[in-house]
Design an enzyme around this catalytic site. Sequence first.
Site, PDB file in Angstrom:
ATOM      1  N   LYS A 174       0.887  -1.172   0.000  1.00  0.00           N
ATOM      2  CA  LYS A 174       0.000   0.000   0.000  1.00  0.00           C
ATOM      3  C   LYS A 174       0.921   1.216   0.000  1.00  0.00           C
ATOM      4  O   LYS A 174       1.459   1.609   1.034  1.00  0.00           O
ATOM      5  CB  LYS A 174      -0.889  -0.011   1.249  1.00  0.00           C
ATOM      6  CG  LYS A 174      -2.191   0.761   1.098  1.00  0.00           C
ATOM      7  CD  LYS A 174      -2.046   2.231   0.753  1.00  0.00           C
ATOM      8  CE  LYS A 174      -1.730   3.100   1.951  1.00  0.00           C
ATOM      9  NZ  LYS A 174      -1.559   4.529   1.573  1.00  0.00           N
ATOM     10  N   GLU A 177      -0.604   7.620  -1.151  1.00  0.00           N
ATOM     11  CA  GLU A 177      -1.472   8.042  -2.267  1.00  0.00           C
ATOM     12  C   GLU A 177      -0.851   9.202  -3.037  1.00  0.00           C
ATOM     13  O   GLU A 177      -1.284   9.512  -4.142  1.00  0.00           O
ATOM     14  CB  GLU A 177      -2.888   8.393  -1.781  1.00  0.00           C
ATOM     15  CG  GLU A 177      -3.051   9.775  -1.188  1.00  0.00           C
ATOM     16  CD  GLU A 177      -2.749   9.794   0.301  1.00  0.00           C
ATOM     17  OE1 GLU A 177      -2.266   8.776   0.827  1.00  0.00           O
ATOM     18  OE2 GLU A 177      -3.001  10.836   0.924  1.00  0.00           O
ATOM     19  N   GLY A 227       6.731   5.315   8.066  1.00  0.00           N
ATOM     20  CA  GLY A 227       5.808   6.446   8.156  1.00  0.00           C
ATOM     21  C   GLY A 227       6.054   7.205   9.447  1.00  0.00           C
ATOM     22  O   GLY A 227       7.094   7.045  10.094  1.00  0.00           O
ATOM     23  N   GLU A 384       9.287  16.350  15.169  1.00  0.00           N
ATOM     24  CA  GLU A 384       9.689  16.183  13.778  1.00  0.00           C
ATOM     25  C   GLU A 384       8.940  17.191  12.919  1.00  0.00           C
ATOM     26  O   GLU A 384       7.710  17.267  12.957  1.00  0.00           O
ATOM     27  CB  GLU A 384       9.373  14.766  13.306  1.00  0.00           C
ATOM     28  CG  GLU A 384       9.883  14.520  11.908  1.00  0.00           C
ATOM     29  CD  GLU A 384       9.659  13.099  11.428  1.00  0.00           C
ATOM     30  OE1 GLU A 384       8.530  12.607  11.527  1.00  0.00           O
ATOM     31  OE2 GLU A 384      10.628  12.488  10.952  1.00  0.00           O
TER      32      GLU A 384
HETATM   33  P1  NDP Z   1       2.369   8.664   7.295  1.00  0.00           P
HETATM   34  O1  NDP Z   1       2.636   8.061   8.607  1.00  0.00           O
HETATM   35  O2  NDP Z   1       1.301   9.674   7.191  1.00  0.00           O
HETATM   36  O3  NDP Z   1       2.012   7.543   6.215  1.00  0.00           O
HETATM   37  C1  NDP Z   1       2.845   6.432   5.928  1.00  0.00           C
HETATM   38  C2  NDP Z   1       1.997   5.397   5.200  1.00  0.00           C
HETATM   39  O4  NDP Z   1       1.062   4.828   6.130  1.00  0.00           O
HETATM   40  C3  NDP Z   1       1.151   5.959   4.054  1.00  0.00           C
HETATM   41  O5  NDP Z   1       1.057   5.000   3.018  1.00  0.00           O
HETATM   42  C4  NDP Z   1      -0.191   6.172   4.739  1.00  0.00           C
HETATM   43  O6  NDP Z   1      -1.275   6.255   3.859  1.00  0.00           O
HETATM   44  C5  NDP Z   1      -0.253   4.947   5.623  1.00  0.00           C
HETATM   45  N1  NDP Z   1      -1.185   5.062   6.744  1.00  0.00           N
HETATM   46  C6  NDP Z   1      -1.577   6.172   7.401  1.00  0.00           C
HETATM   47  N2  NDP Z   1      -2.438   5.843   8.394  1.00  0.00           N
HETATM   48  C7  NDP Z   1      -2.583   4.509   8.360  1.00  0.00           C
HETATM   49  C8  NDP Z   1      -3.342   3.561   9.122  1.00  0.00           C
HETATM   50  N3  NDP Z   1      -4.109   3.929  10.135  1.00  0.00           N
HETATM   51  N4  NDP Z   1      -3.245   2.268   8.799  1.00  0.00           N
HETATM   52  C9  NDP Z   1      -2.441   1.857   7.800  1.00  0.00           C
HETATM   53  N5  NDP Z   1      -1.731   2.690   7.031  1.00  0.00           N
HETATM   54  C10 NDP Z   1      -1.781   4.004   7.311  1.00  0.00           C
HETATM   55  O7  NDP Z   1       3.759   9.225   6.782  1.00  0.00           O
HETATM   56  P2  NDP Z   1       4.070  10.082   5.491  1.00  0.00           P
HETATM   57  O8  NDP Z   1       3.667   9.356   4.247  1.00  0.00           O
HETATM   58  O9  NDP Z   1       3.561  11.462   5.725  1.00  0.00           O
HETATM   59  O10 NDP Z   1       5.682  10.058   5.542  1.00  0.00           O
HETATM   60  C11 NDP Z   1       6.389  10.857   6.403  1.00  0.00           C
HETATM   61  C12 NDP Z   1       6.775  10.117   7.680  1.00  0.00           C
HETATM   62  O11 NDP Z   1       7.528   8.937   7.374  1.00  0.00           O
HETATM   63  C13 NDP Z   1       7.666  10.943   8.549  1.00  0.00           C
HETATM   64  O12 NDP Z   1       7.227  10.965   9.875  1.00  0.00           O
HETATM   65  C14 NDP Z   1       9.026  10.258   8.477  1.00  0.00           C
HETATM   66  O13 NDP Z   1       9.827  10.401   9.582  1.00  0.00           O
HETATM   67  C15 NDP Z   1       8.672   8.852   8.226  1.00  0.00           C
HETATM   68  N6  NDP Z   1       9.774   8.213   7.516  1.00  0.00           N
HETATM   69  C16 NDP Z   1      10.607   7.340   8.184  1.00  0.00           C
HETATM   70  C17 NDP Z   1      11.698   6.768   7.539  1.00  0.00           C
HETATM   71  C18 NDP Z   1      12.608   5.802   8.227  1.00  0.00           C
HETATM   72  O14 NDP Z   1      13.390   5.119   7.564  1.00  0.00           O
HETATM   73  N7  NDP Z   1      12.554   5.687   9.537  1.00  0.00           N
HETATM   74  C19 NDP Z   1      12.003   7.082   6.151  1.00  0.00           C
HETATM   75  C20 NDP Z   1      11.063   7.981   5.553  1.00  0.00           C
HETATM   76  C21 NDP Z   1       9.985   8.518   6.228  1.00  0.00           C
HETATM   77  P3  NDP Z   1      -1.700   7.729   3.373  1.00  0.00           P
HETATM   78  O15 NDP Z   1      -0.615   8.141   2.465  1.00  0.00           O
HETATM   79  O16 NDP Z   1      -3.000   7.560   2.712  1.00  0.00           O
HETATM   80  O17 NDP Z   1      -1.790   8.575   4.602  1.00  0.00           O
END
Ligand code: NDP
Length: 498
Positions: A174, A177, A227, A384
Amino acid sequence: MMAKTWGLFIDGDYRPAVSGRTFQVENPSNGAIVADVAEGGAADIEQAIAAAERAFPIWSALSGAERGDIMQRAAEIMKRRLPDVVSIEIEQIGRPRREMAAQLARLPEWFSYFGAVARTHEDTVPPFAGSYLNYTRRVPLGVVGHVTPWNHPLLILTKKVAPSLAAGNAMVVKPSELAPITPMLLGEILKEAGVPDGVYNVVPGFGATAGLALSSHPRIRKLDLTGGTETGKAVAAIAGKNLVKVAAELGGKAAVIVFPDTPVPQAVAATLFASFIASGQTCVQGSRLLVHRSIHDDVVAELVRRAADIRIGDPQSAETQMGPMVSAKQRDLVERYVRIGVEEGARLAYGGRRPEGEAFAKGYYLQPTIFTNVSPEMRIAQEEIFGPVVCVIPFDTEEEAVAIANGTPFGLATSIWTRDIARGHRVAHALQCGITWINDHHRIDPASPWGGFKMSGIGRENGLVAYEEYTQIQNIIVNLSDTVFDWYADDGTPKRYS
Ligand code: NDP
């Protein structure tokens, strides 16, 4: 140009969503709609999992050497398709061509490395008391789920897909988006390389629907998410109810620690690279510059001068050094933190504004931003931000630098800048973080474990550990004796049952 239409990538082909719904992907540099993508939901996740379940016995039955050959082919095909993949990645997320070309050119290494792991991995023969042959086998988990973000859409996905494939798993992805297209192109590449249909499936959609359906599905064996920390906690709690194994790469608040033996130009180049690549939208972004007080003023002056020279512009141009932020929402979030920083009493030494001019009018651009007079407890130094903002904090002693670096809930990455080899290692050992660079930042390798301490996550990507985390151990204990063992016989022979 007409926006291209994309289906969900399930069972080796594109198909519409069960609901018939679609959503649009926007180019953040100019607001143009670049794609219309099928919006997956729970019913589509179910279909993708069923396809993966059908494919799993086929893929897992191949030998490691056979999987390794296919993965090596995937590496070669990816090299050939890179120009297209780079352009689409830029369109989706707005990162400059020079960044995406450099980053994506390395992805074939992940398929080569993990293909080689599949080919060469050896199981163990642990000691076992008595006349026994005792050995372990690493077997795949089954169907696994990957939930990925938008900031490095294909790099982060590849870090999960390559070890999953090497170990013999089938998977459902997944993607964010905001960036669902390159993950589907990866499906085309894997198919062409010979990965059987159904092993790799992509269901674009939203976190609250498709993401939730995948992470709460009782028939996945592992959920691997990158995420934000709050998303990671929510998803881990849901998956945990089904005893599904969770890996989570989450948020960070990386420090760049500059000791006074670092020349000022080197300290400044390091900070610019750590803090402003990807418009700061990386989990290991250098969001705090901890600099020794004796060189603080010189470093700040030079940092401001160099930040002002960064060429902001169209990310497709090879000249551009900084593109837009990924979305209006992300820019709003960062601008909110800029206001918070000012309210907290930090000094906005540079940036914090949208660049002016027609070229920037329709994109989500923001200048590189430098805060000074920051104290470690301020929100801008604790939370962050995920944008091009660096908070400069002076320190006097090594102990103080370590305490500040460790003084957030996160523990993902830190870079240490010094010419003193003993100090470099000493500080590294005192840091509570999963990744530490000495005299570098952002460097990554498929063979080198990547992941966080504390609220930055659980589990590791990259390296043998990532392969192993996509397997489970089966232990086989073989009795080599021909003697009949009869526990209940009163025959006077010594017995053991453990
Ligand atoms: P999000 O946490 O908003 O989303 C990550 C993914 O999870 C997306 O595909 C999102 O879908 C999905 N998601 C959101 N809510 C749910 C849920 N309840 N159940 C299942 N899936 C869900 O992060 P971002 O996409 O905004 O990315 C930024 C974040 O990622 C930052 O906090 C960053 O620190 C972290 N990150 C960490 C890395 C690491 O290696 N540690 C590397 C890169 C980023 P949708 O897009 O629809 O919200």
